[in-house]
Design a protein around this motif. Sequence first.
Motif, short mmCIF file in Angstrom:
data_model
loop_
_atom_site.label_atom_id
_atom_site.label_comp_id
_atom_site.label_asym_id
_atom_site.label_seq_id
_atom_site.Cartn_x
_atom_site.Cartn_y
_atom_site.Cartn_z
N SER A 49 -0.93 21.68 1.98
CA SER A 49 0.11 20.12 1.10
C SER A 49 -0.73 20.11 0.53
N VAL A 50 -1.51 21.05 -1.08
CA VAL A 50 -1.24 20.95 -2.03
C VAL A 50 -0.48 20.99 -3.13
N ALA A 51 -0.43 21.73 -2.87
CA ALA A 51 1.19 22.10 -3.67
C ALA A 51 2.48 21.36 -3.25
N LYS A 52 2.73 20.52 -2.50
CA LYS A 52 3.21 20.16 -1.66
C LYS A 52 3.37 18.89 -1.98
N ALA A 53 1.62 18.13 -2.20
CA ALA A 53 1.18 16.86 -3.30
C ALA A 53 1.96 16.61 -4.70
N VAL A 54 1.38 18.01 -5.46
CA VAL A 54 1.54 18.10 -6.06
C VAL A 54 3.11 18.08 -6.87
N TYR A 55 3.68 18.25 -5.68
CA TYR A 55 5.72 18.87 -6.23
C TYR A 55 5.96 17.42 -5.58
N ASP A 56 5.88 16.56 -4.98
CA ASP A 56 5.84 15.32 -4.92
C ASP A 56 5.42 14.33 -6.21
N LEU A 114 -3.25 11.23 -18.06
CA LEU A 114 -4.03 12.43 -16.98
C LEU A 114 -3.24 13.14 -15.83
N ASN A 115 -3.66 14.06 -15.81
CA ASN A 115 -2.63 15.85 -15.08
C ASN A 115 -2.20 15.10 -13.64
N THR A 116 -1.84 13.70 -13.37
CA THR A 116 -1.97 13.03 -12.32
C THR A 116 -0.79 14.21 -10.86
N PRO A 117 -0.29 14.95 -10.80
CA PRO A 117 0.09 15.79 -10.28
C PRO A 117 -1.20 16.82 -9.40
N GLY A 118 -1.78 17.24 -10.26
CA GLY A 118 -2.46 17.62 -10.73
C GLY A 118 -3.70 16.73 -9.24
N ILE A 119 -4.28 15.92 -9.91
CA ILE A 119 -5.16 15.27 -8.96
C ILE A 119 -4.67 14.84 -7.99
N ALA A 120 -3.20 14.95 -7.91
CA ALA A 120 -2.46 14.48 -6.12
C ALA A 120 -2.82 15.16 -5.66
N GLY A 121 -2.50 16.30 -5.84
CA GLY A 121 -2.89 17.78 -5.05
C GLY A 121 -4.26 18.11 -4.51
N LEU A 122 -6.05 17.95 -5.61
CA LEU A 122 -6.93 17.62 -5.45
C LEU A 122 -7.14 16.43 -4.58
N LYS A 123 -6.66 15.36 -4.07
CA LYS A 123 -7.07 14.96 -3.49
C LYS A 123 -6.25 14.92 -2.06
N ALA A 124 -5.48 16.36 -1.72
CA ALA A 124 -5.10 16.52 -0.67
C ALA A 124 -6.19 17.96 -0.09
N GLY A 125 -6.81 18.46 -1.37
CA GLY A 125 -7.80 19.38 -1.69
C GLY A 125 -8.61 18.95 -0.57
N ILE A 126 -9.37 17.70 -0.65
CA ILE A 126 -10.38 16.90 -0.76
C ILE A 126 -10.28 16.59 0.82
N ASP A 127 -8.82 16.30 1.09
CA ASP A 127 -8.62 15.66 2.58
C ASP A 127 -8.74 16.92 3.64
#
Lengths: 379, 379
Positions: free
Chosen positions: B16-23, B248-261
């Motif tokens: 889900s992390v790379a997918k969230a970044v991509y999305d 901000l590194n928005t795609p990275g932050i999206a991926g971080l959220k997926a990691g925490i989830d």
Amino acid sequence: MIYLDNAATSWPKPDSVAKAVYDCIVNKGANPGRSGYKMAIEAGRIVLECREALSDFFGIDDPMRVIFASNATDALNMAIKGLLRPGQHAVTSSMEHNSVARPLKKLEHIGVETSFVTADGSGLVSPDDIEKAIRPNTAVIILTMASNVTGTIQPYREVGQIAKKHGIPFLLDAAQGAGHIPIDVNRDNVDILAFPGHKGLLGPQGTGGLYIREGIELDTIVEGGTGSRSDLITQPDILPDRYESGTLNTPGIAGLKAGIDYINSVGIEKIREYEINLCSMIINGLKGIEGVQVYGLKDPEGHAGIVSFNIGDMNSTEISYVLDSEFDIEVRAGLHCSGIAHKTIGTFKQGTVRVSPGPFTTEEEVDRLIEAVRWIAKL
Amino acid sequence: MIYLDNAATSWPKPDSVAKAVYDCIVNKGANPGRSGYKMAIEAGRIVLECREALSDFFGIDDPMRVIFASNATDALNMAIKGLLRPGQHAVTSSMEHNSVARPLKKLEHIGVETSFVTADGSGLVSPDDIEKAIRPNTAVIILTMASNVTGTIQPYREVGQIAKKHGIPFLLDAAQGAGHIPIDVNRDNVDILAFPGHKGLLGPQGTGGLYIREGIELDTIVEGGTGSRSDLITQPDILPDRYESGTLNTPGIAGLKAGIDYINSVGIEKIREYEINLCSMIINGLKGIEGVQVYGLKDPEGHAGIVSFNIGDMNSTEISYVLDSEFDIEVRAGLHCSGIAHKTIGTFKQGTVRVSPGPFTTEEEVDRLIEAVRWIAKL
């Protein structure tokens, strides 16, 4: 949806950018420069290849003098604070972004002197005025390549020559120029180049960088693990490690490389030509609408992909709101993180509506913008 | 390939992390917090949701006091340099990473005093020794949650209590603890928490953060555009903007959220239990091999997913090279950006081979590591 806020961050990116980021996370996810195993070497290669691509792109002789940063603001802070000492003086302009103005204002507290040379009403800074502002203790000249408010391209080459003549380092803020207009640090006499990765270079957010000419030593604002000389409790001197503490944004850097590759595949001159054409359409279209005022230079070739306007005394934020809600057109309004530039062009209270097309913007989208503004102007 | 360098950066990440970044790059690519149009609001929502997820994860009351950084080093520099003034004193330990040690050494040049409290041979710091090092001018106590060399989990809760008792801010470097061991900033008396996004939290490289307790004011090390109060030429005071200049590194932050989830979906206690099991297998397996020395605490529960070892007086880098080339096992060797920790445990010359499994490491992979080390030890 019509996206016309490429001066904030470019969108869409070339397909290859998100793919490169994804591939890096999934297949090359090690920490670069820290270990000798295969995936760490692959990650290190991604970083090196992007460093080399940036060097080629900006005419930089030594890729090791390209430092990765998290955005142009980060790079500018590294440069400004790494260079200026109490008692020294900086010359800059009244068209700078807050990423230059605020660090300088901060340094005034420790005894750094600053001169913000005032631009004319179109946002243009005079090289003569820059030269006149030089003092015996001037330690840097800092200039935005193009205003992020009006798009006005500054006479940065002339200013580079002046800096060279006086033996003063020249720091170019290429936040709005990199990827739009060809830069050659040697031809343009740029000693320090700060650039974002996620605007004109078409890379992902979270990327940016700094070039530091050989012979210029910057103090560090961040120290930490560099993967090199771990035996030292002080920051190592070797470049780029000295300025790159902590784990790099490798996936972002992979994406930035893909962005640069895309620009090279199309040709930056061609992108520039297309951008001038779009700006010409925007300027002429807007000027034909009663009550609309367009800021910056008249000639579209003087704009770096940015056109700012207002309609009468309407609040700029209101205009952008209507463009978004009624026409699905996304532009930015307000002060664009640059209050002093708005004071210069006389729009500090009203702000401006900023239109910034990108390489994927179509002529039809520009036509729809003009029609929408015509509609709003009749309200 | 067997990846056992999760202490450098975790890999693989949840899908889900790379997918969230991509999305995020493809579909939500605007600049967050700068504009009011739809895609900018969506990007802003990504950032806010991650801020909230981090707050929930660390027991933080106010998400606006979570600052995004590009890595833990960046966050630590913000905290250390934002807090300490000439004439003030910092207490820390001899097990710190260079991301703490080097900024402190840098500050010594401007008159900041430091005490590096020496840990014992297993890398454990005594809370009593920390307390004894406190002086009237001590302005911060800084401690690594777990050593990145030995994995030794420090008595950070006790140190937090000591700091509270003395009214001194406690800065916890959770580079090796966040995502491994539950943290509650209130229960643990952590006033400032620095954490990476790309290690235990399973987010992408280029992410990290800083929590600053209410009442603590940090000076800024970077200023620039914040998208707020653009009219001011000085950095605004509101949080998080004050400490988040530039895009901000928005795609990275999206991926971080997926990691925490992902961590929340599995449960951090379950991940911790699994990690202890793997460390137990590694410690016991290695200890059964003649000539192998294992560092750190004997109890696997005292390790934060890291085990360091050596084989006789073999060069640690040579061991990691053989593990990679002959067995396709990726571990890190050398000093791991922490020379002082190696001096503490007596491995400054040899370095150590560091094994750090992650939540996706299998027991079979650990068995293969043990077999490989057994083979090398016979050379």
